[in-house]
Structure formats: C-alpha cells, structure tokens
Design a protein around this motif. Sequence first.
Motif, PDB file in Angstrom:
ATOM      1  N   ALA A 117       0.842  -1.207   0.000  1.00  0.00           N
ATOM      2  CA  ALA A 117       0.000   0.000   0.000  1.00  0.00           C
ATOM      3  C   ALA A 117       0.869   1.245   0.000  1.00  0.00           C
ATOM      4  CB  ALA A 117      -0.908   0.001   1.231  1.00  0.00           C
ATOM      5  N   VAL A 118       0.604   2.147  -0.948  1.00  0.00           N
ATOM      6  CA  VAL A 118       1.271   3.456  -0.985  1.00  0.00           C
ATOM      7  C   VAL A 118       0.172   4.507  -1.160  1.00  0.00           C
ATOM      8  CG1 VAL A 118       3.399   2.547  -2.000  1.00  0.00           C
ATOM      9  CG2 VAL A 118       1.623   3.431  -3.510  1.00  0.00           C
ATOM     10  N   THR A 119       0.519   5.774  -0.978  1.00  0.00           N
ATOM     11  CA  THR A 119      -0.505   6.811  -1.146  1.00  0.00           C
ATOM     12  C   THR A 119      -0.418   7.387  -2.547  1.00  0.00           C
ATOM     13  OG1 THR A 119       0.124   7.415   1.088  1.00  0.00           O
ATOM     14  CG2 THR A 119      -1.525   8.775   0.049  1.00  0.00           C
ATOM     15  N   PRO A 120      -1.534   7.380  -3.303  1.00  0.00           N
ATOM     16  CA  PRO A 120      -1.493   8.016  -4.621  1.00  0.00           C
ATOM     17  C   PRO A 120      -1.341   9.520  -4.480  1.00  0.00           C
ATOM     18  CG  PRO A 120      -3.710   7.198  -4.118  1.00  0.00           C
ATOM     19  CD  PRO A 120      -2.831   6.811  -2.960  1.00  0.00           C
ATOM     20  N   GLY A 121      -0.425  10.109  -5.242  1.00  0.00           N
ATOM     21  CA  GLY A 121      -0.126  11.533  -5.113  1.00  0.00           C
ATOM     22  C   GLY A 121      -1.341  12.420  -5.300  1.00  0.00           C
ATOM     23  N   VAL A 122      -2.287  12.003  -6.121  1.00  0.00           N
ATOM     24  CA  VAL A 122      -3.437  12.845  -6.418  1.00  0.00           C
ATOM     25  C   VAL A 122      -4.304  13.065  -5.165  1.00  0.00           C
ATOM     26  CG1 VAL A 122      -5.065  11.042  -7.191  1.00  0.00           C
ATOM     27  CG2 VAL A 122      -5.081  13.310  -8.295  1.00  0.00           C
ATOM     28  N   GLY A 123      -4.123  12.220  -4.162  1.00  0.00           N
ATOM     29  CA  GLY A 123      -4.826  12.412  -2.886  1.00  0.00           C
ATOM     30  C   GLY A 123      -4.421  13.712  -2.215  1.00  0.00           C
ATOM     31  N   TYR A 124      -3.297  14.289  -2.627  1.00  0.00           N
ATOM     32  CA  TYR A 124      -2.825  15.567  -2.059  1.00  0.00           C
ATOM     33  C   TYR A 124      -3.126  16.738  -2.984  1.00  0.00           C
ATOM     34  CZ  TYR A 124      -0.498  12.479   1.115  1.00  0.00           C
ATOM     35  OH  TYR A 124      -0.269  11.508   2.035  1.00  0.00           O
ATOM     36  N   GLY A 125      -3.965  16.483  -3.990  1.00  0.00           N
ATOM     37  CA  GLY A 125      -4.301  17.543  -4.937  1.00  0.00           C
ATOM     38  C   GLY A 125      -3.819  17.176  -6.327  1.00  0.00           C
ATOM     39  N   ARG A 126      -4.377  17.907  -7.308  1.00  0.00           N
ATOM     40  CA  ARG A 126      -4.048  17.595  -8.710  1.00  0.00           C
ATOM     41  C   ARG A 126      -2.555  17.634  -8.989  1.00  0.00           C
ATOM     42  NH1 ARG A 126      -7.752  21.271 -12.266  1.00  0.00           N
ATOM     43  NH2 ARG A 126      -9.607  20.937 -11.022  1.00  0.00           N
ATOM     44  N   GLY A 127      -1.869  18.535  -8.275  1.00  0.00           N
ATOM     45  CA  GLY A 127      -0.424  18.679  -8.472  1.00  0.00           C
ATOM     46  C   GLY A 127       0.354  17.441  -8.042  1.00  0.00           C
ATOM     47  N   GLY A 128      -0.309  16.533  -7.325  1.00  0.00           N
ATOM     48  CA  GLY A 128       0.368  15.300  -6.890  1.00  0.00           C
ATOM     49  C   GLY A 128       0.213  14.179  -7.909  1.00  0.00           C
ATOM     50  N   GLU A 129      -0.533  14.459  -8.978  1.00  0.00           N
ATOM     51  CA  GLU A 129      -0.713  13.431 -10.014  1.00  0.00           C
ATOM     52  C   GLU A 129       0.644  13.076 -10.615  1.00  0.00           C
ATOM     53  OE1 GLU A 129      -1.619  10.744 -11.186  1.00  0.00           O
ATOM     54  OE2 GLU A 129      -3.687  11.394 -11.299  1.00  0.00           O
ATOM     55  N   GLY A 130       0.809  11.772 -10.876  1.00  0.00           N
ATOM     56  CA  GLY A 130       2.082  11.341 -11.456  1.00  0.00           C
ATOM     57  C   GLY A 130       3.093  10.881 -10.409  1.00  0.00           C
ATOM     58  N   TYR A 131       2.695  10.934  -9.131  1.00  0.00           N
ATOM     59  CA  TYR A 131       3.606  10.512  -8.056  1.00  0.00           C
ATOM     60  C   TYR A 131       2.858   9.587  -7.078  1.00  0.00           C
ATOM     61  CZ  TYR A 131       6.536  14.519  -9.395  1.00  0.00           C
ATOM     62  OH  TYR A 131       7.317  15.427 -10.071  1.00  0.00           O
ATOM     63  N   VAL A 132       3.648   8.800  -6.345  1.00  0.00           N
ATOM     64  CA  VAL A 132       3.112   8.099  -5.167  1.00  0.00           C
ATOM     65  C   VAL A 132       4.042   8.380  -3.993  1.00  0.00           C
ATOM     66  CG1 VAL A 132       1.835   6.224  -6.311  1.00  0.00           C
ATOM     67  CG2 VAL A 132       4.283   5.948  -5.861  1.00  0.00           C
ATOM     68  N   ARG A 133       3.474   8.273  -2.786  1.00  0.00           N
ATOM     69  CA  ARG A 133       4.257   8.574  -1.589  1.00  0.00           C
ATOM     70  C   ARG A 133       4.505   7.314  -0.769  1.00  0.00           C
ATOM     71  NH1 ARG A 133       2.152  11.605   3.750  1.00  0.00           N
ATOM     72  NH2 ARG A 133       1.660   9.412   4.145  1.00  0.00           N
ATOM     73  N   PHE A 134       5.780   7.097  -0.424  1.00  0.00           N
ATOM     74  CA  PHE A 134       6.159   5.996   0.474  1.00  0.00           C
ATOM     75  C   PHE A 134       6.531   6.597   1.816  1.00  0.00           C
ATOM     76  CE2 PHE A 134       6.754   2.264  -2.301  1.00  0.00           C
ATOM     77  CZ  PHE A 134       6.642   2.854  -3.547  1.00  0.00           C
ATOM     78  N   SER A 135       5.958   6.058   2.897  1.00  0.00           N
ATOM     79  CA  SER A 135       6.305   6.560   4.224  1.00  0.00           C
ATOM     80  C   SER A 135       7.428   5.719   4.830  1.00  0.00           C
ATOM     81  CB  SER A 135       5.053   6.514   5.093  1.00  0.00           C
ATOM     82  OG  SER A 135       5.420   6.714   6.420  1.00  0.00           O
ATOM     83  N   LEU A 136       8.264   6.369   5.634  1.00  0.00           N
ATOM     84  CA  LEU A 136       9.402   5.679   6.267  1.00  0.00           C
ATOM     85  C   LEU A 136       9.031   5.106   7.632  1.00  0.00           C
ATOM     86  CD1 LEU A 136      12.166   8.377   5.561  1.00  0.00           C
ATOM     87  CD2 LEU A 136      11.526   6.429   4.144  1.00  0.00           C
ATOM     88  N   THR A 137       7.754   5.203   8.002  1.00  0.00           N
ATOM     89  CA  THR A 137       7.356   4.779   9.358  1.00  0.00           C
ATOM     90  C   THR A 137       6.875   3.335   9.377  1.00  0.00           C
ATOM     91  OG1 THR A 137       5.142   5.655   8.981  1.00  0.00           O
ATOM     92  CG2 THR A 137       6.723   7.115  10.054  1.00  0.00           C
ATOM     93  N   ILE A 138       7.602   2.486   8.681  1.00  0.00           N
ATOM     94  CA  ILE A 138       7.189   1.099   8.553  1.00  0.00           C
ATOM     95  C   ILE A 138       8.196   0.236   9.322  1.00  0.00           C
ATOM     96  CG2 ILE A 138       8.350   1.090   6.281  1.00  0.00           C
ATOM     97  CD1 ILE A 138       6.321  -1.019   5.413  1.00  0.00           C
ATOM     98  N   PRO A 139       7.729  -0.663  10.198  1.00  0.00           N
ATOM     99  CA  PRO A 139       8.683  -1.459  10.987  1.00  0.00           C
ATOM    100  C   PRO A 139       9.647  -2.227  10.075  1.00  0.00           C
ATOM    101  CG  PRO A 139       6.419  -1.839  11.707  1.00  0.00           C
ATOM    102  CD  PRO A 139       6.339  -0.988  10.487  1.00  0.00           C
TER     103      PRO A 139
END
Length: 394
Positions: free
Chosen positions: A348-370
């Motif tokens: 599971a990653v976060t689709p960039g568009v969830g942060y607004g149209r400007g996030g389209e084309g990216y996904v976000r990986f969080s470093l808070t994973i054990p």
Amino acid sequence: MKIARRIEGLQPYLFVEINKKIAEKRAKGEEIINFAVGDPDIPTPPHIIESLCQAAQDPANHRYPESAGLPELRQAIAEWYKKRFDVTLDPATEVLPLIGSKEGIGHIALCFIDPGDVALVPDPGYPVYALGTQMAGGRPYYLSLKEENGFLPDFRGIKDFILDKTRILWINYPNNPTGAVAGLDFFKLVVEFAKKHDILVCHDGPYTEVSYDGYQPPSLLQAEGAKDVGIEFHSFSKSYNMTGWRIGMAVGNAVAIGALKTFKSNIDSGIPQAIQRMAIAALNGPQSCIPEHNAVYQRRRDLICEVLTNIGLQVNVPKASLYVWAKVPEGYNSVDFATELLDQIGVAVTPGVGYGRGGEGYVRFSLTIPDVSLVKGLSKLSGWRNTRRLVVKK
Ligand code: PLP
C-alpha cells in the motif's frame, strides 16, 4: 435528517479510505505491507511515558485543563524555540498548545477567513489547509509545487483581484508529501510577500526535527520580521513519536495566536494535563531520541530509494520529512499505480493525487514502517516488474 451543506459534499479523509481498503484485504487473509500512512512505528520514548504515569496519579490533572495550556508547557515551548532556532517567544502571548497540530491547522481559517476570502494553498499539500478554508466559507487558491522549482511555490502570476481577497498563505517545509525542504532565503521572500499584501503566513512545520545527513531545517520565525506576519504550527507527533497522544502547538504572531486562543477557548476545553506533562518532559528531557530515530528513518530512506531506483522509478532522496515521493512509471496515473501495487503485490502506498491535482504522477512511500515489514515490502517491490500486467494502460 438534513446534514449541513458544508459536510454533505465532504469526502472521507484520504487515509480513512486507504485504511478501509487495507482492512478489507487483510480480513480476506491477504498480507498487506503498508507504506501509506506517516505514523511513527517506534514507540514514544520511555521517559516521556514515565512522566504520563506520574502525572496520571496527581488529582490536579483529573480536572478541566485551561484552554491556553499549562504555563509550564508554554514556557518549555518558548525555551525549546530559543535553543533550537534562536527564536524568542513570549510564552504568554506567542505560544498556544494544541490538541495535535491538525486541530489548530483546521481551526485557524475560522479565525481569519470570512465567506468569499481566499487562502493560498500548496498543491500538492496536506489536505487540511484547503478543507479548513472551505469549512470557513473561503476558497483555496492552489499554488503548484513543481519539481523544477524544488517544490517551492511561485507567487508571481497571482492576480491582484485574488491577492486582494487573500487572508492566509499556507506553506509547509520540510514538506509532506514531496519531502522537499526550504531554506531561510525562501522564508525571507515569503515574509516580504506577506507584508506587501497583508497576508497571514501559516507555516506548518511538524517535520523540522526529522532530517538526514546532518541537515537542520530552519523555522519560518528565523526570517527577519516573520513574527509580524506569521505563525508556525509544530507538533510532538513526529519529533517524539507522539501521534497517539494528540499534542502540538502554534507559535508566533501574537494577534493570530490570540485569535486562535479565543476561538479554542469557546469550543474546546484544552489538552488533558497529563498529556501536557508528557510534552514538557519531551522538550525538557534528553533529546538523544531524535538523532536515534532519524538514523533509523535514514537507513530506511536509503533502502527504499535504492529499490525504487532499481525497479525504474525516479525518486527525490529527501533531506528531511518521513516521505519518499516517487514518480509513477510511464503509462500509469497515481491511482492506477497505487492500485496495481496493492492488488498485485500487496503493497500500500498513497497516490499523489490524494494531495491535490499537483500530486498526479507521483506516489508517496512513508518511512514509518517497521523493519520486518520494510524488508518484506522491499522484496515484493523488487519483484513488481515480473508481476506487471502485460497491457499497460494509457
Ligand atoms: N501537518 C502535516 C504536514 C502533517 O503531515 C501532519 C500529520 O501527518 C500534521 C500536520 C498533523 O500532525 P499532528 O499529529 O500534530 O496533528
């Protein structure tokens, strides 16, 4: 029952939806590795928990807290700002503890935005800046954060009729979701711009203590004259792994802090005092937990960036924040790609568009994973190309 219009059109908060999908898959017995949510997996340091245990025994902490926060906490926040940033704050008028910084970020619009007013909001950006504005009857005017500008907003080109209605400018560095950082030169420019147009700058800075390779992110309030026009939101959530305890703060311009304090004193009854005691212990106690946690995140950052680069994704190696912002491969949009990773390899990653149209084309990986999950997730990602669908969507 008629729900108010301001709520009717509201979508569930981004992570509520992602977590729901993950829970459904897990209920079916699928193993899901979650890189989506930025919630530190490392527990709150023991000396901070110990202060809670002691405070819980004191009947003085069983009663209503004051909405302005304990004077000792405001003092500790002011002293921490002096030590960390060499910024002087008056604990009585320039410091306000919050029930997590999200609470203040959501409510500040109700103090400065009248119906029809505008807030300048980064795109992509933390969704609460725009939502708070809309709840107050205002309109977000989106400022694109483009990779070629280092994910900093460009104020040139905003028309005068927009600036005339603008009351708030939101900025956030180290940035969520892009992981970008801003220097003092940028903050100086922001202060100049805000003075010229009589705008309140709200700098959201919960990640100033989460940084790598020796980099130390600055505070907006270090820029000359920043307190004339600005406030900074900060948080114990990411600095001390305290997301679950819900405590943060706003500091800076006394008029803005005063307005938020008046608003809050009318709608909430403050932060449980035992939790305020934890925040005091965090600020006044040993700070070694910060570099220790950052070393863990930095190692994870390097591993994630290496694997993503190996599978052909373009990443910006962040100097700070808890996020790696990666470009999706050719032929995908951010939702397609996030869905494919979830459905085909259980990542599971976060689709960039969830942060607004400007996030389209990216996904976000969080470093808070054990670490155990990280290793599994990276191995799944390494094999992603082999599981890739044969026909790539256009
Ligand atoms: N601002 C940004 C940019 C965030 O990413 C977050 C949380 O993820 C917050 C504010 C809220 O933090 P808090 O836990 O203090 O409410």
